[in-house]
Each structure stands twice: as structure tokens, then as C-alpha cells.
Scaffold this motif. Structure first.
Motif, PDB file in Angstrom:
ATOM      1  N   PHE A  93      51.819  25.847 -17.191  1.00 37.59           N
ATOM      2  CA  PHE A  93      50.983  24.656 -17.292  1.00 37.59           C
ATOM      3  C   PHE A  93      51.591  23.718 -18.321  1.00 37.59           C
ATOM      4  O   PHE A  93      52.023  24.166 -19.396  1.00 37.59           O
ATOM      5  CB  PHE A  93      49.556  25.018 -17.714  1.00 37.59           C
ATOM      6  CG  PHE A  93      48.797  25.825 -16.700  1.00 37.59           C
ATOM      7  CD1 PHE A  93      47.982  25.204 -15.768  1.00 37.59           C
ATOM      8  CD2 PHE A  93      48.903  27.209 -16.669  1.00 37.59           C
ATOM      9  CE1 PHE A  93      47.272  25.945 -14.835  1.00 37.59           C
ATOM     10  CE2 PHE A  93      48.213  27.958 -15.733  1.00 37.59           C
ATOM     11  CZ  PHE A  93      47.399  27.321 -14.816  1.00 37.59           C
ATOM     12  N   GLN A  94      51.604  22.441 -18.004  1.00 34.98           N
ATOM     13  CA  GLN A  94      52.061  21.439 -18.965  1.00 34.98           C
ATOM     14  C   GLN A  94      50.875  21.007 -19.812  1.00 34.98           C
ATOM     15  O   GLN A  94      49.929  20.414 -19.298  1.00 34.98           O
ATOM     16  CB  GLN A  94      52.674  20.240 -18.236  1.00 34.98           C
ATOM     17  CG  GLN A  94      53.966  20.538 -17.508  1.00 34.98           C
ATOM     18  CD  GLN A  94      55.077  20.966 -18.455  1.00 34.98           C
ATOM     19  OE1 GLN A  94      55.143  20.498 -19.593  1.00 34.98           O
ATOM     20  NE2 GLN A  94      55.937  21.855 -17.990  1.00 34.98           N
ATOM     21  N   ALA A  95      50.900  21.343 -21.095  1.00 35.76           N
ATOM     22  CA  ALA A  95      49.820  20.988 -22.014  1.00 35.76           C
ATOM     23  C   ALA A  95      50.361  20.095 -23.122  1.00 35.76           C
ATOM     24  O   ALA A  95      51.576  19.944 -23.282  1.00 35.76           O
ATOM     25  CB  ALA A  95      49.201  22.257 -22.600  1.00 35.76           C
ATOM     26  N   SER A  96      49.438  19.523 -23.901  1.00 35.69           N
ATOM     27  CA  SER A  96      49.858  18.618 -24.971  1.00 35.69           C
ATOM     28  C   SER A  96      50.700  19.335 -26.019  1.00 35.69           C
ATOM     29  O   SER A  96      51.564  18.737 -26.652  1.00 35.69           O
ATOM     30  CB  SER A  96      48.618  17.998 -25.639  1.00 35.69           C
ATOM     31  OG  SER A  96      47.752  19.019 -26.125  1.00 35.69           O
ATOM     32  N   MET A 120      44.606  32.099  -3.689  1.00 38.89           N
ATOM     33  CA  MET A 120      43.666  31.228  -2.973  1.00 38.89           C
ATOM     34  C   MET A 120      44.182  29.794  -2.827  1.00 38.89           C
ATOM     35  O   MET A 120      43.549  28.974  -2.157  1.00 38.89           O
ATOM     36  CB  MET A 120      42.333  31.194  -3.718  1.00 38.89           C
ATOM     37  CG  MET A 120      41.536  32.481  -3.654  1.00 38.89           C
ATOM     38  SD  MET A 120      40.902  32.810  -2.006  1.00 38.89           S
ATOM     39  CE  MET A 120      39.721  31.480  -1.812  1.00 38.89           C
ATOM     40  N   GLY A 121      45.295  29.475  -3.473  1.00 37.96           N
ATOM     41  CA  GLY A 121      45.802  28.111  -3.432  1.00 37.96           C
ATOM     42  C   GLY A 121      45.032  27.168  -4.322  1.00 37.96           C
ATOM     43  O   GLY A 121      45.059  25.943  -4.125  1.00 37.96           O
ATOM     44  N   ILE A 122      44.327  27.726  -5.321  1.00 34.99           N
ATOM     45  CA  ILE A 122      43.568  26.896  -6.268  1.00 34.99           C
ATOM     46  C   ILE A 122      44.498  26.519  -7.418  1.00 34.99           C
ATOM     47  O   ILE A 122      44.878  27.368  -8.225  1.00 34.99           O
ATOM     48  CB  ILE A 122      42.333  27.645  -6.796  1.00 34.99           C
ATOM     49  CG1 ILE A 122      41.407  28.036  -5.640  1.00 34.99           C
ATOM     50  CG2 ILE A 122      41.582  26.804  -7.821  1.00 34.99           C
ATOM     51  CD1 ILE A 122      40.248  28.915  -6.047  1.00 34.99           C
ATOM     52  N   VAL A 123      44.894  25.266  -7.471  1.00 40.50           N
ATOM     53  CA  VAL A 123      45.844  24.810  -8.489  1.00 40.50           C
ATOM     54  C   VAL A 123      45.258  23.615  -9.232  1.00 40.50           C
ATOM     55  O   VAL A 123      44.454  22.868  -8.696  1.00 40.50           O
ATOM     56  CB  VAL A 123      47.209  24.430  -7.870  1.00 40.50           C
ATOM     57  CG1 VAL A 123      47.860  25.639  -7.222  1.00 40.50           C
ATOM     58  CG2 VAL A 123      47.050  23.301  -6.852  1.00 40.50           C
ATOM     59  N   SER A 124      45.671  23.461 -10.478  1.00 42.86           N
ATOM     60  CA  SER A 124      45.252  22.307 -11.261  1.00 42.86           C
ATOM     61  C   SER A 124      46.386  21.289 -11.304  1.00 42.86           C
ATOM     62  O   SER A 124      47.533  21.597 -10.952  1.00 42.86           O
ATOM     63  CB  SER A 124      44.869  22.736 -12.679  1.00 42.86           C
ATOM     64  OG  SER A 124      45.941  23.386 -13.324  1.00 42.86           O
ATOM     65  N   SER A 125      46.078  20.080 -11.753  1.00 40.00           N
ATOM     66  CA  SER A 125      47.054  18.985 -11.703  1.00 40.00           C
ATOM     67  C   SER A 125      48.264  19.225 -12.603  1.00 40.00           C
ATOM     68  O   SER A 125      49.354  18.720 -12.328  1.00 40.00           O
ATOM     69  CB  SER A 125      46.371  17.670 -12.090  1.00 40.00           C
ATOM     70  OG  SER A 125      45.796  17.782 -13.397  1.00 40.00           O
ATOM     71  N   ASN A 126      48.069  20.004 -13.691  1.00 39.41           N
ATOM     72  CA  ASN A 126      49.190  20.239 -14.614  1.00 39.41           C
ATOM     73  C   ASN A 126      49.848  21.596 -14.392  1.00 39.41           C
ATOM     74  O   ASN A 126      50.617  22.056 -15.222  1.00 39.41           O
ATOM     75  CB  ASN A 126      48.713  20.126 -16.060  1.00 39.41           C
ATOM     76  CG  ASN A 126      47.690  21.191 -16.431  1.00 39.41           C
ATOM     77  OD1 ASN A 126      46.994  21.731 -15.557  1.00 39.41           O
ATOM     78  ND2 ASN A 126      47.580  21.496 -17.714  1.00 39.41           N
ATOM     79  N   GLN A 127      49.555  22.228 -13.256  1.00 41.80           N
ATOM     80  CA  GLN A 127      50.102  23.556 -12.977  1.00 41.80           C
ATOM     81  C   GLN A 127      51.422  23.454 -12.223  1.00 41.80           C
ATOM     82  O   GLN A 127      51.580  22.639 -11.319  1.00 41.80           O
ATOM     83  CB  GLN A 127      49.098  24.365 -12.158  1.00 41.80           C
ATOM     84  CG  GLN A 127      49.556  25.767 -11.807  1.00 41.80           C
ATOM     85  CD  GLN A 127      48.459  26.540 -11.096  1.00 41.80           C
ATOM     86  OE1 GLN A 127      47.281  26.395 -11.403  1.00 41.80           O
ATOM     87  NE2 GLN A 127      48.833  27.373 -10.137  1.00 41.80           N
ATOM     88  N   ILE A 128      52.374  24.314 -12.599  1.00 37.62           N
ATOM     89  CA  ILE A 128      53.675  24.350 -11.935  1.00 37.62           C
ATOM     90  C   ILE A 128      53.964  25.782 -11.503  1.00 37.62           C
ATOM     91  O   ILE A 128      53.970  26.695 -12.339  1.00 37.62           O
ATOM     92  CB  ILE A 128      54.807  23.864 -12.873  1.00 37.62           C
ATOM     93  CG1 ILE A 128      54.550  22.438 -13.346  1.00 37.62           C
ATOM     94  CG2 ILE A 128      56.159  23.964 -12.179  1.00 37.62           C
ATOM     95  CD1 ILE A 128      55.473  21.986 -14.460  1.00 37.62           C
ATOM     96  N   VAL A 129      54.191  25.977 -10.208  1.00 35.51           N
ATOM     97  CA  VAL A 129      54.633  27.288  -9.714  1.00 35.51           C
ATOM     98  C   VAL A 129      56.150  27.305  -9.821  1.00 35.51           C
ATOM     99  O   VAL A 129      56.852  26.647  -9.055  1.00 35.51           O
ATOM    100  CB  VAL A 129      54.174  27.533  -8.265  1.00 35.51           C
ATOM    101  CG1 VAL A 129      54.698  28.877  -7.765  1.00 35.51           C
ATOM    102  CG2 VAL A 129      52.656  27.478  -8.154  1.00 35.51           C
TER     103      VAL A 129
END
Length: 336
Positions: free
Chosen positions: A14-17, A55-64
Motif C-alpha cells: 500500500f502506498q501511504a504517506s 475476493m478482488g476487494i482492493v483499495s485505491s492505494n493498493q498495489i499487487v
């Protein structure tokens, strides 16, 4: 048994601050038809991120960053295999979610729509995915409510979520998850918000449904008591990796990773009257933004070797079903 789900080298960040959070780091798991897999570990270990990827549940800042999630199922009398990570969100929702893989979340009030009746929420998926008529979907919905042990099912169809108790709402969520006859049911802390007696009933309900339908179940939980009750196979996660995995007998009667020892030691033992304090694992989980060199568990490990602070251990095979990622299992580790 047929293997229905195969996860290999799954890596998610995840890309976080504060930087890149490496939430899942090379997870390998298998799930067989009719099997119950329990994934355990402290908060932040990557359990929920792993199953949400299924489940394919991803957030906007998530990177596989890499890996595969191969789902194998029978369609039109033929076995087909799909890599779920390669499917779009639209494809997952139309062809996988609900119909093949369903999920039960820990708080039913966040899963249920407060503006819709229980009956409409149950019927919606069957009308959309199975193309049932409203009359047939209604009949099936009533059967599902009876299956999960809700009395006066036909009357409850007209209720809204706020009119039901917590235990009944969780049963409704389970009924919705089962409405399209999935092959895999994922339960993310399904009994956390419920009292102990209702917890036991929900677990027994899921086991009974599993016996009747033959579905595979994945549990996400902190509660080792739940694991002992329901699991066939157990994966212990720490800092985004599998620390140890094996059958429920392997994990409870022959644990080989110091983290698993700590988890089991922290369970209260009512037969030990001499114990005044409950054991706790010292320290805190590491920051997933700035992981230490070597084994992430080394700073908390009373049995850490010099190698633990230099290199992350590989997964050592202990038996055909049992694996542990600890340098204590290496050939050069001290014995005894």
C-alpha cells in the motif's frame, strides 16, 4: 480431495504517506474442496488483505506486486482454472463474487443495507446472478433463513436489519453469502461482535452447512479456541508472511515456530492453578514500512539465533503437511 484454490508468492503493498506498506510478502496457501482453513495472527499481519485479494476487494492505494491466485472449479462438466488477480473488478463481481466465492464480514451492520428489507437483500443476488424469478427467489430466501436457524422466516423477510439482534443479523449475512451456492465461503472474524453463546451457535451453524453442502471455508481469526474447534488446516501469519502452517494437530500438538509457541502460551489454561499471570509475547509487531533486517520476529524471539538478525528464514518442511519459517529448523541450529 480436489484443490480448489492455490495462492503462490502473493505480494501486496500500500502506498501511504509514511512510505510503502508491504502488507503481504510472498504468501503460499492451498485450499481443498470441503476443507476448513484457518488463518491466524496478530492485527496487521496481513490476514484480511490476503483474503480480500481472493475476493478482488482492493483499495485505491493498493498495489499487487506479484503472485497468482488460481481458482479451480467445475463449469459445464469441465474443470476450469482462473487466475483471480488477472480478472477485472467488473469480471470478479459478475462471475466470481457470490456465485463462486462469498465472504462474511465481522460486523453485519456494515454488510447489510439499512434501507432494504432482509428479504430483498437475500433475493437480490439470486435474481441477478442465478436469473431466478421473484417468486422462486423468495421461496429460496425463506429456505435459506430456515437453514441458518431463523424462526418465523417468512415474517422476517419483511424486517429491516435494525429490527434484528446481532446474532440474527450475522445469520442473515451468512444466508446471503450462501444464496448463490458458492464453492468457497470466507469468514473474516465472523463472531467477534457476538457474545460467547451466540459465537458457538454461529460456528456450529457454519460447520453444519459445510457438512450439508461440501463447501470450502476460510476463517480469519485471532481466537485459537475457534481454530481448534473448526479448522482442518492452519496458517499462522506474522509480518505479511506465513510463519508456520500445518494440520490443526501439527499446530496445536507439535508447533515448531517461536511465534506459534507464544500464541499458544498466551491462551488461558484453566487446569493450571499455579499460573497467576497470562503469558504475553514481549514487544510489538514491526512496522511494515521499515522492516528490520532478517526475521521480523527476531526482536521478540527469546530463542533467536544470530542468523535471525541477518537473513529472513526460508520455509522448512517438517513433514508432508507441516512447514515452519524459522532458522531453528535449519540443519545448523542447536538441537534440544
Amino acid at each position: 480431495m480436489e484443490k480448489t484454490l492455490t495462492i503462490r508468492d502473493l505480494r501486496i503493498s500500500f502506498q501511504a504517506s509514511g512510505g510503502t506498506v508491504r502488507a503481504v510478502r510472498g504468501v503460499d496457501l492451498d485450499l481443498y474442496q470441503g476443507e476448513t482453513l484457518a488463518i491466524v495472527g496478530e492485527s496487521g499481519s496481513g490476514k484480511s488483505v490476503t483474503v480480500k485479494a481472493i475476493m478482488g476487494i482492493v483499495s485505491s492505494n493498493q498495489i499487487v506486486e506479484g503472485g497468482t491466485i488460481l481458482y479451480r472449479c467445475r463449469e459445464k462438466d469441465e474443470w476450469t482454472e482462473r487466475d483471480l488477480l488477472r480478472l477485472s473488478r467488473r469480471e470478479m463481481r459478475r462471475h466470481i463474487n457470490g456465485t463462486h466465492i462469498a465472504m462474511v464480514f465481522q460486523d453485519p451492520m456494515t454488510s447489510l443495507d439499512p434501507t432494504m428489507t432482509i428479504g430483498m437483500q437475500l433475493m437480490e443476488g439470486m435474481i441477478q446472478h442465478l436469473h431466478l424469478s421473484r417468486a422462486l427467489a423468495r421461496r429460496r430466501a425463506i429456505e435459506l433463513l430456515e437453514l441458518v436457524g431463523i424462526p418465523e422466516a417468512e415474517k422476517r423477510m419483511r424486517n429491516y436489519p435494525h429490527q434484528l439482534s446481532g446474532g440474527m443479523r450475522q445469520r442473515v449475512v451468512i444466508a446471503i453469502a450462501l444464496s448463490c451456492s458458492p464453492d468457497i465461503l470466507i469468514c473474516d472474524e465472523p463472531t467477534t461482535a457476538l457474545d460467547v453463546t451466540i459465537q458457538a451457535k454461529i460456528l456450529e451453524l457454519i460447520q453444519e452447512i459445510q457438512r450439508k453442502t461440501g463447501i470450502s471455508v476460510i476463517y480469519i481469526t485471532h481466537d485459537l479456541g475457534v481454530v481448534a474447534k473448526v479448522a482442518d488446516y492452519v496458517a499462522v501469519m506474522y509480518a505479511g508472511r506465513i510463519a508456520e502452517k500445518g494440520t490443526v494437530e501439527d499446530i496445536f500438538y507439535d508447533p515448531r515456530h517461536p511465534y506459534t509457541w507464544g500464541l499458544l502460551s498466551s491462551m488461558p489454561d484453566i487446569s493450571d492453578e499455579s499460573s497467576e499471570r497470562l503469558y504475553t509475547i514481549p514487544g510489538s509487531p514491526p512496522s511494515m514500512v521499515d522492516l528490520p533486517a532478517g526475521d521480523p520476529f527476531a526482536p521478540r524471539n527469546a530463542y533467536a539465533l544470530e542468523a535471525d538478525f541477518k537473513a529472513e528464514p526460508p520455509m522448512f518442511q517438517i513433514s508432508q503437511t507441516h512447514f515452519a519459517a524459522s532458522w531453528l529448523r535449519g540443519e545448523r541450529a542447536p538441537q534440544g
